[in-house]
Design an enzyme around this catalytic site. Sequence first.
Site, PDB file in Angstrom:
ATOM      1  N   SER A 104      20.761  -9.190  41.703  1.00  0.00           N
ATOM      2  CA  SER A 104      20.700  -8.375  42.907  1.00  0.00           C
ATOM      3  C   SER A 104      20.511  -9.217  44.170  1.00  0.00           C
ATOM      4  O   SER A 104      21.321 -10.068  44.482  1.00  0.00           O
ATOM      5  CB  SER A 104      19.591  -7.328  42.751  1.00  0.00           C
ATOM      6  OG  SER A 104      19.602  -6.386  43.783  1.00  0.00           O
ATOM      7  N   ASP A 241      23.726  -6.090  49.470  1.00  0.00           N
ATOM      8  CA  ASP A 241      23.025  -7.185  48.818  1.00  0.00           C
ATOM      9  C   ASP A 241      23.957  -7.784  47.768  1.00  0.00           C
ATOM     10  O   ASP A 241      25.124  -7.418  47.677  1.00  0.00           O
ATOM     11  CB  ASP A 241      21.699  -6.711  48.219  1.00  0.00           C
ATOM     12  CG  ASP A 241      21.892  -5.650  47.140  1.00  0.00           C
ATOM     13  OD1 ASP A 241      22.926  -4.959  47.171  1.00  0.00           O
ATOM     14  OD2 ASP A 241      21.014  -5.500  46.274  1.00  0.00           O
ATOM     15  N   ASP A 243      24.503  -7.592  44.557  1.00  0.00           N
ATOM     16  CA  ASP A 243      25.259  -6.780  43.595  1.00  0.00           C
ATOM     17  C   ASP A 243      25.713  -5.459  44.198  1.00  0.00           C
ATOM     18  O   ASP A 243      26.259  -4.599  43.499  1.00  0.00           O
ATOM     19  CB  ASP A 243      24.458  -6.544  42.317  1.00  0.00           C
ATOM     20  CG  ASP A 243      23.279  -5.601  42.507  1.00  0.00           C
ATOM     21  OD1 ASP A 243      22.786  -5.473  43.647  1.00  0.00           O
ATOM     22  OD2 ASP A 243      22.839  -4.991  41.508  1.00  0.00           O
ATOM     23  N   ASP A 245      24.311  -2.733  45.345  1.00  0.00           N
ATOM     24  CA  ASP A 245      23.775  -1.410  45.047  1.00  0.00           C
ATOM     25  C   ASP A 245      22.914  -0.880  46.188  1.00  0.00           C
ATOM     26  O   ASP A 245      22.337   0.204  46.087  1.00  0.00           O
ATOM     27  CB  ASP A 245      22.995  -1.403  43.722  1.00  0.00           C
ATOM     28  CG  ASP A 245      21.750  -2.283  43.744  1.00  0.00           C
ATOM     29  OD1 ASP A 245      21.549  -3.033  44.725  1.00  0.00           O
ATOM     30  OD2 ASP A 245      20.987  -2.234  42.757  1.00  0.00           O
TER      31      ASP A 245
END
Length: 448
Positions: A104, A241, A243, A245
């Site tokens: 992440s 960010d 990843d 999400d």
Amino acid sequence: MSRLFGTDGVRGLANELLTAELALKLSQAAAVVLGHEKVETEGRPKAVVARDPRASGEFLSAAVEAGLASSGVDVFDAGVLPTPALAYLIADLDADFGVMISASHNPAPDNGIKFFARGGRKLPDEVEDAIQAQLEREPERPTGAGVGRIQRFADAEDRYILHLVSSLPHRLEGLKIVLDCAHGAASGCSPQAFSLAGADVVVIGADPDGYNINDGVGSTHLDKLKQAVIESGAHFGIAHDGDADRCLAVDHAGEEVDGDQIMAILALALKGDGRLKDNVLVATVMSNLGLKLALRDSGIDILETAVGDRYVLEKMVEGGYSLGGEQSGHVIFSDYATTGDGLLTGLQLAAQVARTGKPLAELAAQMTKLPQLMINVKGVDKQRAGSDEELRAAVARAEQELGESGRVLLRPSGTEPLVRVMVEAGDMGTAERIAKELAGVVESRLAL
């Protein structure tokens, strides 16, 4: 063995804590736990695997796919994609489960492994515990035609992008938007999705090299996005960010628009369209009190959960609610996604700007953020935070002083020996004074 799974999968320094050997064993264990519903007449279980661009993701994904295939699971390798894309594709492909390799917003040396169940949903604690317990047992070892096959999921990105654009209530022609992709998983599909939706796109942070993910860019580092928005004369900017999400934004003047403000804009828009189930927004205890006050005045209730998008999602599923999220920018639209989706959130936010013709700054002003201060008190016994009588009395006095114009939240850290003291008030001076007073009580009463 201590619990491997944290609040969002297994995460740590790649090749130290998170090794290829562990990735292999985890995937073999997951194959047993998550693929158990298949019987011989139904064929082999199917799993989708994706990753962010970290260099370590290359060997970790190879290990994961080897573990799955050797356990009799057919693997669809989706390559570099956002976490929410993986969740969507699990459902779209009707796969049995999926695996995302990402840490992440963490720096490049870290990595993580997250498992998703059928339908693209995050795993409850008991299923994660079952996977960890399976690590102590022998893996499945089929032979011959029983072993799984690995194939490239060639149209994975296209499927996801078309899904995103099809969700929009209004196209984005006339908007100039800066996208900061954090040199992460959104670097390919976010610019494509916004362009396909009609926006004039300026892109930064979209040159991943395996080592620069989240490095001075993305939702945890907004300075470059603010500069790019002002210099390009854009209407606003969107930051993902690593990843993708989560989503944060900055307005035309470079002012930050956080997850609470984004949720306020979207909740009010959904209510206006009659699409906000029971006129409820699900948010965590960390959301600014200003969000609750703004929505209360518009007839919208907030249901609070513990910190973590998984808890938000659990409450949303329980009540069938339409919208939920976190101050950090994890926003979940249950009509279109099973997890936080930074691309979907950014597109829906942009659609409201386009549809209303109002600047993002004006839409964000529908919510007034109360001054908020947090102090981390280290070296204390966090287990006693809720039971110490003098501390509880100090909190009660602070809450009485603040009344409806503020609030106090004491939250033990889930990973460190510390207690977080958060205070909101009508002005920063009051918030700072009360927070320091309470932090002093925590330190004196709970010292180790």
